[in-house]
Write a protein that holds these residues in place. Sequence first.
Motif, PDB file in Angstrom:
ATOM      1  N   ILE A 241     -64.645  40.177 -71.191  1.00  0.00           N
ATOM      2  CA  ILE A 241     -64.965  39.082 -70.270  1.00  0.00           C
ATOM      3  C   ILE A 241     -64.133  39.202 -68.999  1.00  0.00           C
ATOM      4  N   ASN A 242     -62.845  39.495 -69.149  1.00  0.00           N
ATOM      5  CA  ASN A 242     -61.975  39.635 -67.968  1.00  0.00           C
ATOM      6  C   ASN A 242     -62.356  40.833 -67.108  1.00  0.00           C
ATOM      7  N   SER A 243     -62.882  41.889 -67.743  1.00  0.00           N
ATOM      8  CA  SER A 243     -63.313  43.044 -66.957  1.00  0.00           C
ATOM      9  C   SER A 243     -64.512  42.714 -66.078  1.00  0.00           C
ATOM     10  N   PHE A 244     -65.328  41.748 -66.502  1.00  0.00           N
ATOM     11  CA  PHE A 244     -66.456  41.317 -65.685  1.00  0.00           C
ATOM     12  C   PHE A 244     -66.008  40.339 -64.587  1.00  0.00           C
ATOM     13  N   LYS A 245     -64.779  39.851 -64.672  1.00  0.00           N
ATOM     14  CA  LYS A 245     -64.277  38.899 -63.680  1.00  0.00           C
ATOM     15  C   LYS A 245     -63.287  39.546 -62.719  1.00  0.00           C
ATOM     16  N   VAL A 246     -63.299  40.860 -62.644  1.00  0.00           N
ATOM     17  CA  VAL A 246     -62.357  41.559 -61.770  1.00  0.00           C
ATOM     18  C   VAL A 246     -62.803  41.508 -60.318  1.00  0.00           C
ATOM     19  N   PHE A 247     -63.929  40.848 -60.059  1.00  0.00           N
ATOM     20  CA  PHE A 247     -64.479  40.766 -58.703  1.00  0.00           C
ATOM     21  C   PHE A 247     -63.476  40.158 -57.717  1.00  0.00           C
ATOM     22  N   ARG A 248     -62.723  39.155 -58.151  1.00  0.00           N
ATOM     23  CA  ARG A 248     -61.780  38.506 -57.232  1.00  0.00           C
ATOM     24  C   ARG A 248     -60.817  39.519 -56.627  1.00  0.00           C
ATOM     25  N   GLU A 249     -60.236  40.346 -57.499  1.00  0.00           N
ATOM     26  CA  GLU A 249     -59.267  41.331 -57.028  1.00  0.00           C
ATOM     27  C   GLU A 249     -59.919  42.384 -56.128  1.00  0.00           C
ATOM     28  N   VAL A 250     -61.092  42.876 -56.552  1.00  0.00           N
ATOM     29  CA  VAL A 250     -61.780  43.908 -55.765  1.00  0.00           C
ATOM     30  C   VAL A 250     -62.227  43.341 -54.420  1.00  0.00           C
ATOM     31  N   TYR A 251     -62.706  42.101 -54.427  1.00  0.00           N
ATOM     32  CA  TYR A 251     -63.166  41.464 -53.182  1.00  0.00           C
ATOM     33  C   TYR A 251     -62.009  41.305 -52.198  1.00  0.00           C
ATOM     34  N   LEU A 252     -60.847  40.872 -52.698  1.00  0.00           N
ATOM     35  CA  LEU A 252     -59.693  40.696 -51.813  1.00  0.00           C
ATOM     36  C   LEU A 252     -59.129  42.032 -51.334  1.00  0.00           C
ATOM     37  N   LEU A 253     -59.290  43.079 -52.141  1.00  0.00           N
ATOM     38  CA  LEU A 253     -58.775  44.394 -51.768  1.00  0.00           C
ATOM     39  C   LEU A 253     -59.706  45.150 -50.828  1.00  0.00           C
ATOM     40  N   ALA A 254     -61.033  45.056 -51.082  1.00  0.00           N
ATOM     41  CA  ALA A 254     -61.976  45.931 -50.368  1.00  0.00           C
ATOM     42  C   ALA A 254     -63.104  45.201 -49.652  1.00  0.00           C
ATOM     43  N   GLY A 255     -63.257  43.884 -49.820  1.00  0.00           N
ATOM     44  CA  GLY A 255     -64.263  43.135 -49.084  1.00  0.00           C
ATOM     45  C   GLY A 255     -65.633  43.115 -49.757  1.00  0.00           C
ATOM     46  N   ASP A 256     -66.652  42.651 -48.985  1.00  0.00           N
ATOM     47  CA  ASP A 256     -68.013  42.479 -49.499  1.00  0.00           C
ATOM     48  C   ASP A 256     -68.669  43.793 -49.888  1.00  0.00           C
ATOM     49  N   TYR A 257     -68.501  44.807 -49.072  1.00  0.00           N
ATOM     50  CA  TYR A 257     -69.163  46.098 -49.294  1.00  0.00           C
ATOM     51  C   TYR A 257     -68.103  47.195 -49.403  1.00  0.00           C
ATOM     52  N   PRO A 258     -67.505  47.328 -50.583  1.00  0.00           N
ATOM     53  CA  PRO A 258     -66.436  48.326 -50.759  1.00  0.00           C
ATOM     54  C   PRO A 258     -67.007  49.724 -50.895  1.00  0.00           C
ATOM     55  N   VAL A 259     -66.113  50.678 -51.169  1.00  0.00           N
ATOM     56  CA  VAL A 259     -66.529  52.053 -51.411  1.00  0.00           C
ATOM     57  C   VAL A 259     -67.433  52.087 -52.650  1.00  0.00           C
ATOM     58  N   SER A 261     -67.565  53.532 -55.519  1.00  0.00           N
ATOM     59  CA  SER A 261     -67.024  53.425 -56.874  1.00  0.00           C
ATOM     60  C   SER A 261     -66.506  52.035 -57.200  1.00  0.00           C
ATOM     61  N   LEU A 262     -66.338  51.173 -56.175  1.00  0.00           N
ATOM     62  CA  LEU A 262     -65.823  49.826 -56.400  1.00  0.00           C
ATOM     63  C   LEU A 262     -66.891  48.747 -56.260  1.00  0.00           C
ATOM     64  N   TYR A 263     -68.144  49.156 -56.082  1.00  0.00           N
ATOM     65  CA  TYR A 263     -69.221  48.180 -55.933  1.00  0.00           C
ATOM     66  C   TYR A 263     -69.641  47.699 -57.319  1.00  0.00           C
ATOM     67  N   MET A 264     -69.254  46.457 -57.679  1.00  0.00           N
ATOM     68  CA  MET A 264     -69.469  45.900 -59.018  1.00  0.00           C
ATOM     69  C   MET A 264     -70.663  44.948 -59.031  1.00  0.00           C
ATOM     70  N   LEU A 265     -71.008  44.511 -60.235  1.00  0.00           N
ATOM     71  CA  LEU A 265     -72.126  43.579 -60.380  1.00  0.00           C
ATOM     72  C   LEU A 265     -71.867  42.271 -59.643  1.00  0.00           C
ATOM     73  N   GLN A 266     -70.604  41.852 -59.604  1.00  0.00           N
ATOM     74  CA  GLN A 266     -70.292  40.617 -58.897  1.00  0.00           C
ATOM     75  C   GLN A 266     -70.544  40.757 -57.399  1.00  0.00           C
ATOM     76  N   HIS A 267     -70.332  41.968 -56.839  1.00  0.00           N
ATOM     77  CA  HIS A 267     -70.669  42.198 -55.439  1.00  0.00           C
ATOM     78  C   HIS A 267     -72.172  42.036 -55.222  1.00  0.00           C
ATOM     79  N   PHE A 268     -72.955  42.596 -56.129  1.00  0.00           N
ATOM     80  CA  PHE A 268     -74.407  42.483 -56.011  1.00  0.00           C
ATOM     81  C   PHE A 268     -74.821  41.015 -56.061  1.00  0.00           C
ATOM     82  N   MET A 269     -74.233  40.248 -57.003  1.00  0.00           N
ATOM     83  CA  MET A 269     -74.569  38.830 -57.125  1.00  0.00           C
ATOM     84  C   MET A 269     -74.163  38.067 -55.868  1.00  0.00           C
ATOM     85  N   ASN A 270     -72.973  38.320 -55.395  1.00  0.00           N
ATOM     86  CA  ASN A 270     -72.463  37.604 -54.228  1.00  0.00           C
ATOM     87  C   ASN A 270     -73.291  37.900 -52.985  1.00  0.00           C
TER      88      ASN A 270
END
Length: 312
Positions: A241-259, A261-270
């Motif tokens: 469950i926590n691995s699916f919630k890692v969006f907060r950290e990735v979003y703060l580190l790399a923004g809406d459209y990261p590299v 390898s860092l584009y997660m499902l939460q980015h797609f949803m957002n």
Amino acid sequence: MFKRKKEVMEPVLDSNGEEIKIHKKKTPMKERLISAAFLSPSVIGVLVFFILPFFVVIYYAHISNLMSKEFVGLNNFVNVLQNEAFRLAAKNTAVFSLKSVPLAIILSLVMALILEKNIPCKSMFRTFFLSPLMVPVASVVLIWQVIFDNHGVLNEVITLFGGTSVDWFKSDLGQVVVIILFLWKNLGYNMILFMSALAAIPTDVLEVSRLDGCSEWKQFFYIKLRFITPTIFFVGIMSLINSFKVFREVYLLAGDYPVTSLYMLQHFMNNTFKSLDYQKLSSAAIIMAIVMTVIIGALFLFENKVGKDVEG
């Protein structure tokens, strides 16, 4: 076919052998109304914020748009599954979970086994591993930016020894950085759970195994591992469950459209939510819910099969 016999309660007799009639006490209507009044806020909250939105999502996933409201069946689901961005996000999320969740379970278990021994500075190590739980996410991200930024501490050390600096957040190594962040944030909590499970193992069972000449490795694999199976299952579920919630950290580190390898499902949803494409968003949410339900159900079956003899 055999019919199941109806169970009949045996009568209760007094000292003279006469049957004692037991009268069931009925709950007064006033108490029922008071109970209903106390439960009503929770029931209304669940209906409004959970059950009703669930059916709204299902409705949105089966219509063309909010204007025409034409029923399209499973077309929205097909379009989502054929979407390249969704495939990339699903692939990256699956790879991240497959790497981070087993590492979170194994490393936290190893840490718990080490701290179970009488080692020096035991309390200091325990505090060190638990400290990330008290640090806010924004502070954690700030620390990671200081370390892994293109002009950060790590690149300064690398160039100092004659190496080439790496732009960690814009390369394929970005997911490795996020996995390290995920482990650093979650290992302490998992470790405490495993330490509690190990402490709950019956000491007489361990003592008998030692008297029988059982080595520590055999004791771990044949005794301890069997007793802590429910805890491994719980830690696995929480880590997933926590691995699916890692969006907060990735979003703060790399923004809406990261590299990539860092584009997660939460980015797609957002990003889909920002574009107000509710049909695509709802379909993707239902697909994610089905996948998560299947995975958790499989873990439940596995835990029930492996841990049945211990619980019995």
